[in-house]
Scaffold this motif. Structure first.
Motif, mmCIF file in Angstrom:
data_model
loop_
_atom_site.group_PDB
_atom_site.id
_atom_site.type_symbol
_atom_site.label_atom_id
_atom_site.label_comp_id
_atom_site.label_asym_id
_atom_site.label_seq_id
_atom_site.Cartn_x
_atom_site.Cartn_y
_atom_site.Cartn_z
ATOM 1 N N TYR A 1 -31.905 29.201 6.399
ATOM 2 C CA TYR A 1 -33.119 29.035 5.599
ATOM 3 C C TYR A 1 -33.275 30.204 4.621
ATOM 4 O O TYR A 1 -33.573 30.011 3.428
ATOM 5 C CB TYR A 1 -34.322 28.949 6.546
ATOM 6 N N VAL A 2 -33.035 31.421 5.105
ATOM 7 C CA VAL A 2 -33.170 32.610 4.251
ATOM 8 C C VAL A 2 -32.150 32.565 3.113
ATOM 9 O O VAL A 2 -32.462 32.859 1.964
ATOM 10 C CB VAL A 2 -33.008 33.903 5.092
ATOM 11 N N ALA A 3 -30.911 32.151 3.420
ATOM 12 C CA ALA A 3 -29.869 32.061 2.389
ATOM 13 C C ALA A 3 -30.249 31.022 1.329
ATOM 14 O O ALA A 3 -29.987 31.207 0.144
ATOM 15 C CB ALA A 3 -28.528 31.716 3.025
ATOM 16 N N ARG A 4 -30.904 29.939 1.764
ATOM 17 C CA ARG A 4 -31.336 28.914 0.802
ATOM 18 C C ARG A 4 -32.432 29.475 -0.095
ATOM 19 O O ARG A 4 -32.424 29.282 -1.305
ATOM 20 C CB ARG A 4 -31.776 27.657 1.542
ATOM 21 N N LEU A 5 -33.384 30.199 0.510
ATOM 22 C CA LEU A 5 -34.441 30.830 -0.292
ATOM 23 C C LEU A 5 -33.846 31.792 -1.331
ATOM 24 O O LEU A 5 -34.333 31.893 -2.449
ATOM 25 C CB LEU A 5 -35.380 31.648 0.608
ATOM 26 N N ALA A 6 -32.795 32.509 -0.931
ATOM 27 C CA ALA A 6 -32.187 33.519 -1.809
ATOM 28 C C ALA A 6 -31.175 32.915 -2.775
ATOM 29 O O ALA A 6 -30.620 33.625 -3.607
ATOM 30 C CB ALA A 6 -31.506 34.591 -0.958
ATOM 31 N N ARG A 7 -30.955 31.585 -2.685
ATOM 32 C CA ARG A 7 -29.989 30.896 -3.555
ATOM 33 C C ARG A 7 -28.610 31.536 -3.470
ATOM 34 O O ARG A 7 -28.027 31.953 -4.470
ATOM 35 C CB ARG A 7 -30.468 30.938 -5.025
ATOM 36 N N ILE A 8 -28.102 31.655 -2.261
ATOM 37 C CA ILE A 8 -26.718 32.097 -2.066
ATOM 38 C C ILE A 8 -26.058 31.108 -1.113
ATOM 39 O O ILE A 8 -26.513 30.937 0.014
ATOM 40 C CB ILE A 8 -26.640 33.523 -1.480
ATOM 41 N N GLU A 9 -24.999 30.419 -1.609
ATOM 42 C CA GLU A 9 -24.327 29.406 -0.805
ATOM 43 C C GLU A 9 -23.298 30.067 0.106
ATOM 44 O O GLU A 9 -22.311 30.623 -0.360
ATOM 45 C CB GLU A 9 -23.627 28.395 -1.735
ATOM 46 N N LEU A 10 -23.539 30.035 1.397
ATOM 47 C CA LEU A 10 -22.652 30.707 2.342
ATOM 48 C C LEU A 10 -22.055 29.706 3.323
ATOM 49 O O LEU A 10 -22.696 28.706 3.662
ATOM 50 C CB LEU A 10 -23.428 31.782 3.121
ATOM 51 N N SER A 11 -20.843 30.000 3.780
ATOM 52 C CA SER A 11 -20.202 29.141 4.777
ATOM 53 C C SER A 11 -20.840 29.384 6.143
ATOM 54 O O SER A 11 -21.531 30.381 6.352
ATOM 55 C CB SER A 11 -18.706 29.461 4.833
ATOM 56 N N GLU A 12 -20.568 28.472 7.082
ATOM 57 C CA GLU A 12 -21.086 28.617 8.450
ATOM 58 C C GLU A 12 -20.669 29.959 9.039
ATOM 59 O O GLU A 12 -21.453 30.659 9.677
ATOM 60 C CB GLU A 12 -20.548 27.479 9.342
ATOM 61 N N GLU A 13 -19.397 30.307 8.790
ATOM 62 C CA GLU A 13 -18.846 31.543 9.361
ATOM 63 C C GLU A 13 -19.563 32.764 8.777
ATOM 64 O O GLU A 13 -19.928 33.699 9.495
ATOM 65 C CB GLU A 13 -17.337 31.572 9.073
ATOM 66 N N GLU A 14 -19.815 32.730 7.448
ATOM 67 C CA GLU A 14 -20.512 33.845 6.807
ATOM 68 C C GLU A 14 -21.946 33.947 7.317
ATOM 69 O O GLU A 14 -22.467 35.043 7.552
ATOM 70 C CB GLU A 14 -20.509 33.664 5.283
ATOM 71 N N LEU A 15 -22.579 32.791 7.465
ATOM 72 C CA LEU A 15 -23.968 32.783 7.947
ATOM 73 C C LEU A 15 -24.054 33.424 9.332
ATOM 74 O O LEU A 15 -24.929 34.231 9.612
ATOM 75 C CB LEU A 15 -24.504 31.349 8.017
ATOM 76 N N GLU A 16 -23.090 33.067 10.166
ATOM 77 C CA GLU A 16 -23.093 33.576 11.542
ATOM 78 C C GLU A 16 -22.920 35.096 11.538
ATOM 79 O O GLU A 16 -23.659 35.833 12.191
ATOM 80 C CB GLU A 16 -21.970 32.886 12.325
ATOM 81 N N ARG A 17 -21.947 35.576 10.745
ATOM 82 C CA ARG A 17 -21.647 37.004 10.707
ATOM 83 C C ARG A 17 -22.820 37.796 10.122
ATOM 84 O O ARG A 17 -23.273 38.796 10.697
ATOM 85 C CB ARG A 17 -20.372 37.246 9.880
ATOM 86 N N ILE A 18 -23.335 37.337 8.983
ATOM 87 C CA ILE A 18 -24.425 38.070 8.330
ATOM 88 C C ILE A 18 -25.682 38.011 9.197
ATOM 89 O O ILE A 18 -26.418 38.988 9.314
ATOM 90 C CB ILE A 18 -24.685 37.518 6.911
ATOM 91 N N GLY A 19 -25.898 36.872 9.835
ATOM 92 C CA GLY A 19 -27.069 36.747 10.706
ATOM 93 C C GLY A 19 -27.035 37.775 11.825
ATOM 94 O O GLY A 19 -28.041 38.405 12.136
#
Lengths: 493, 110
Positions: B23-41
């Motif tokens: 949700y935060v990545a969508r608000l920030a308009r940055i398209e991230l892969s599942e793997e990136e989302l998991e790592r950054i989260g």
């Protein structure tokens, strides 16, 4: 035979005026030094030979008439690549701005040119100035001239490395949480963050607008004064530009510290600071006492929380500022079927990992449901930090601490754990939260022959007292413009 | 009390942070892969636990600071200054057409 690249600004300016040196010769020595060191240092993203030579030749023509344009006449200067330069690529260390040619100069750059400076090029930085090592640059890291296996610090690491190596006589940096002072400390040069608002931010690619400030990196305190006097001044193009008096600081250099009250910050003088750094700073404090200053210990209880507040406030402001990189007006675009898809793909491709982390961190801290608990609370802690400083300055004229808890660390040693990198800024962040001036002066080498920086902090608009103490620290430390091993051969040492 | 840079009680008082990173990545308009989302989260969780220490300080009656120095109503003379030429402003755009920035469709076709 030593190279003119190793002269200080003050020495070079005198030699130029006396006709003992031409601006062209000085520039050539500087470019030769860059040629010698850049393969190892990567301090620059752009070196602009053509424009620099034209500027040096123009400076020589003026000198031939027995005139000078200003205090930086003919002096080779480097500019951190997050300040826009008309007609010269400006990337802020980000792939999202690769190839961007700004249509105008930042006000600080205009001030350099008006003072006669010869701009050599644009220096490397952590992407959008977010980092403490230049390892977050989208164009590869810079290295430290004292040990090329180590970081030069950051985010103004390219500027600090260039000045330490002699491939620029002075440089501009920007400081949001220590980005001028920490690399200056790690590279053995002087780095100064002025009072917020003293130097216009117009044309500085914004990271965190309530914290960002442009300032000088130089080899001596005197050269920092000369540079600050050139770039400080009210600018109608920056709504946060200071409107009061802009005093001259030069008289501070010879005034000594007799009668001044110096406070050692308790929270920054113990655990967590490397032993070599602590002992070097202690002996500097002793020498200040010998020079007539009164020393006391001062506790700033909120200091422990400053770092936490900073890592909410700075990312929150960055997430707003970097919204402008949307693939529409400048920089990278990755195609998408809709505007939203195009923007989201562009930003994913253009921003590096640290910038992405901070944007997401800031977006979260500002989002509905979390605003009060994170961003709002951080702003209140900022008030507490400022109140601590105000109270401390009732009893002392300046506060002192190490600039960095450690000397230059090895490239790659902190990149896996973002939090360990953030902790590097613990001593420098409080001055940004308070909008107050602060300077790092090189004072000694540690056991590994790496430079140690000593930090002096003063109340907002306290530059005069700041420079008084800085000049004394420089004298007393016996640092005497020591040069890194990388350039010793060329220097003729 | 000394500042503990690497370890010590202050870093043990961490709180659990719950982030909907997608949700935060969508608000920030940055398209991230599942793997990136998991790592950054995961990384953001660690950073936020530290940042959440600000919640420990009592701040009743403390005003927030949004600007470090007292500064209000910064006015300048209302003068017309020449703007950057349209062509110059468009020169850095990824795509422009007839004097405008060009973007993908913002509305769905019928």
């Amino acid at each position: 035979m030593s190279s003119p690249a190793d002269l200080t600004l003050a020495e070079a300016a005198a030699a130029l005026r006396a006709g003992a040196l031409s601006a062209r010769e000085l520039l050539q020595a500087t470019l030769d030094r860059a040629l010698l060191t850049e393969a190892e240092l990567h301090a620059f993203l752009t070196i602009d030979h053509e424009r620099a030579r034209a500027a040096a030749d123009a400076a020589d023509e003026v000198l031939a008439r027995g005139e000078t344009t200003g205090p930086l006449h003919g002096i080779p200067v480097a500019v951190k690549d997050n300040m826009v330069t008309a007609g010269v690529e400006t990337t802020a260390g980000s792939q999202i701005l690769a190839g961007y040619i700004p249509p105008y100069d930042a006000t600080a750059v205009t001030a350099l040119k008006r003072a006669g400076a010869v701009i050599v090029g644009k220096t490397n930085l952590d992407e959008f100035a977010m980092g403490s090592s230049t390892e977050n640059s989208g164009y590869g890291p810079s290295a430290n001239p004292w040990d090329t296996g180590r970081v030069p610090g950051g985010s103004s690491g390219g500027s600090a490395a260039a000045v330490a190596a002699g491939s620029a006589m002075i440089a501009l940096g920007s400081d949001t949480g220590g980005s001028i002072r920490q690399p200056a400390a790690l590279c053995g040069v002087v780095g100064m963050k002025p009072t917020y608002g003293l130097v216009s931010r117009y044309g500085l690619i914004a990271f965190a607008s309530s914290l960002d400030q442009i300032g000088p990196i130089s080899r001596t305190v005197e050269d920092a004064v000369t540079t600050l006097e050139v770039i400080a001044g009210h600018d109608p193009l920056d709504a946060t530009s200071y409107r009061g008096e802009y005093p001259q600081y030069r008289s501070s250099l010879e005034r000594g510290v007799a009668g001044l009250r110096v406070g050692v910050v308790t929270e920054l003088a113990g655990e967590g600071i490397s032993p070599d750094v602590l002992s070097a700073c202690r002996s500097v404090v002793d020498s200040l006492a010998e020079a007539g200053a009164t020393i006391s210990e001062v506790s700033l209880p909120s200091m422990e929380y400053a770092l936490s507040a900073y890592y909410l406030i700075a990312p929150a402001e960055c997430s707003a500022n970097l919204a402008r990189f949307d693939g529409v007006r400048y920089g990278l675009r990755v195609e998408g079927a809709t505007v939203e898809e195009m923007t989201a793909r562009t930003r994913a491709a253009g921003f590096g990992p640290e910038v992405t982390r901070r944007i997401l961190l800031g977006t979260y801290a500002l989002s509905a449901g979390y605003y009060d608990a994170f961003y709002g609370q951080a702003q209140k802690v900022r008030t507490l930090v400022i109140q601590d400083f105000t109270k401390a300055y009732e009893g002392v004229d300046v506060l002192v601490s190490p600039t960095s808890p450690m000397t230059a660390f090895e490239l790659g040693s902190r990149t896996e754990d973002p939090l360990s990198m953030y902790l590097v800024d613990v001593c420098t962040i409080p001055s940004n939260l308070a909008g107050a001036p602060s300077i790092s002066v090189p004072v000694a080498l540690d056991v590994a022959s790496l430079p140690i920086g000593f930090q002096i902090m003063a109340p907002a608009l306290g530059e005069e007292v700041l420079f008084r103490v800085a000049a004394e620290v420089e004298r007393a430390s016996g640092w005497n413009d020591r040069r890194p091993p990388l350039v010793e051969a060329d220097h003729g040492v | 009390m000394a500042f503990r840079v690497r370890s010590g009680p202050i870093y043990n008082r961490r709180m659990a942070i719950d982030i909907d990173i997608a949700y935060v990545a969508r608000l920030a308009r940055i398209e991230l892969s599942e793997e990136e989302l998991e790592r950054i989260g995961r990384q953001l969780g660690g950073i936020l636990e530290h940042a959440a220490l600000v919640q420990e300080l009592p701040t009743d009656g403390i005003e927030p600071t949004s600007h470090p120095l007292p500064m209000v109503n910064s006015f300048r003379p209302d003068q017309v200054i020449p703007p950057i030429e349209r062509e110059t402003a468009l020169s850095q755009a990824p795509e422009s057409e007839e004097g405008y920035f060009r973007v993908p469709p913002t509305l769905e076709a019928e």
